[in-house]
Write a protein that holds these residues in place. Structure first.
Motif, PDB file in Angstrom:
ATOM      1  N   ASP A 188       0.857  -1.189   0.000  1.00 45.76           N
ATOM      2  CA  ASP A 188       0.000   0.000   0.000  1.00 45.76           C
ATOM      3  C   ASP A 188       0.895   1.242   0.000  1.00 45.76           C
ATOM      4  O   ASP A 188       1.709   1.428   0.920  1.00 45.76           O
ATOM      5  N   GLU A 240       0.368   4.364   0.712  1.00 45.87           N
ATOM      6  CA  GLU A 240       0.219   5.232   1.886  1.00 45.87           C
ATOM      7  C   GLU A 240       0.946   4.652   3.086  1.00 45.87           C
ATOM      8  O   GLU A 240       1.599   5.379   3.841  1.00 45.87           O
ATOM      9  N   VAL A 241       0.818   3.342   3.275  1.00 45.81           N
ATOM     10  CA  VAL A 241       1.496   2.677   4.386  1.00 45.81           C
ATOM     11  C   VAL A 241       3.003   2.767   4.186  1.00 45.81           C
ATOM     12  O   VAL A 241       3.751   3.090   5.109  1.00 45.81           O
ATOM     13  N   GLN A 250       4.691   5.012   2.519  1.00 45.95           N
ATOM     14  CA  GLN A 250       5.123   6.393   2.737  1.00 45.95           C
ATOM     15  C   GLN A 250       5.192   6.711   4.237  1.00 45.95           C
ATOM     16  O   GLN A 250       6.149   7.344   4.698  1.00 45.95           O
ATOM     17  N   CYS A 251       4.211   6.259   4.987  1.00 43.93           N
ATOM     18  CA  CYS A 251       4.181   6.509   6.432  1.00 43.93           C
ATOM     19  C   CYS A 251       5.357   5.808   7.123  1.00 43.93           C
ATOM     20  O   CYS A 251       6.021   6.395   7.986  1.00 43.93           O
TER      21      CYS A 251
END
Length: 102
Positions: free
Chosen positions: A53, A55-56, A58-59
């Motif tokens: 994912d 977003e995951v 990147q976080c």
């Protein structure tokens, strides 16, 4: 029954910058913190590589960079020449007597 000490406000001001000399005890704490920050960075980097994912991923990368920056900041505090700085500090009378005995 609450204790008297717990009801007193904490009034000590934070230290604006770290001291120039690092005690043995402080050095031990810094080494522990370095280990924790490095481990956190390595784990987050590994998990970011495994994440699918975006977003995951990147976080995890962002958090990993934060731990890497913390590691670098702690490491910078260890780059003082402790011996040279200690020599510039005023000595107590007992320290002077110990040096004279040597």
């Amino acid at each position: 029954m609450p204790s008297i000490m717990s009801s007193l406000p904490f009034t000590q001001a934070p230290i604006p910058e770290p001291p120039k000399v690092i005690s043995t005890k402080d050095l031990s704490y810094i080494k522990d913190a370095l280990s924790w920050e490095l481990l956190a960075f390595k784990k987050l980097h590994f998990f970011a590589q495994q994440a699918t994912d975006p977003e995951v991923k990147q976080c995890l990368e962002k958090t990993g960079r934060m731990h890497q920056q913390h590691y670098q900041k702690l490491l910078s505090h260890l780059q003082n020449n402790n011996t040279a700085i200690m020599a510039t500090l005023p000595q107590t009378q007992s320290q002077q007597q110990q040096q004279q005995m040597q």
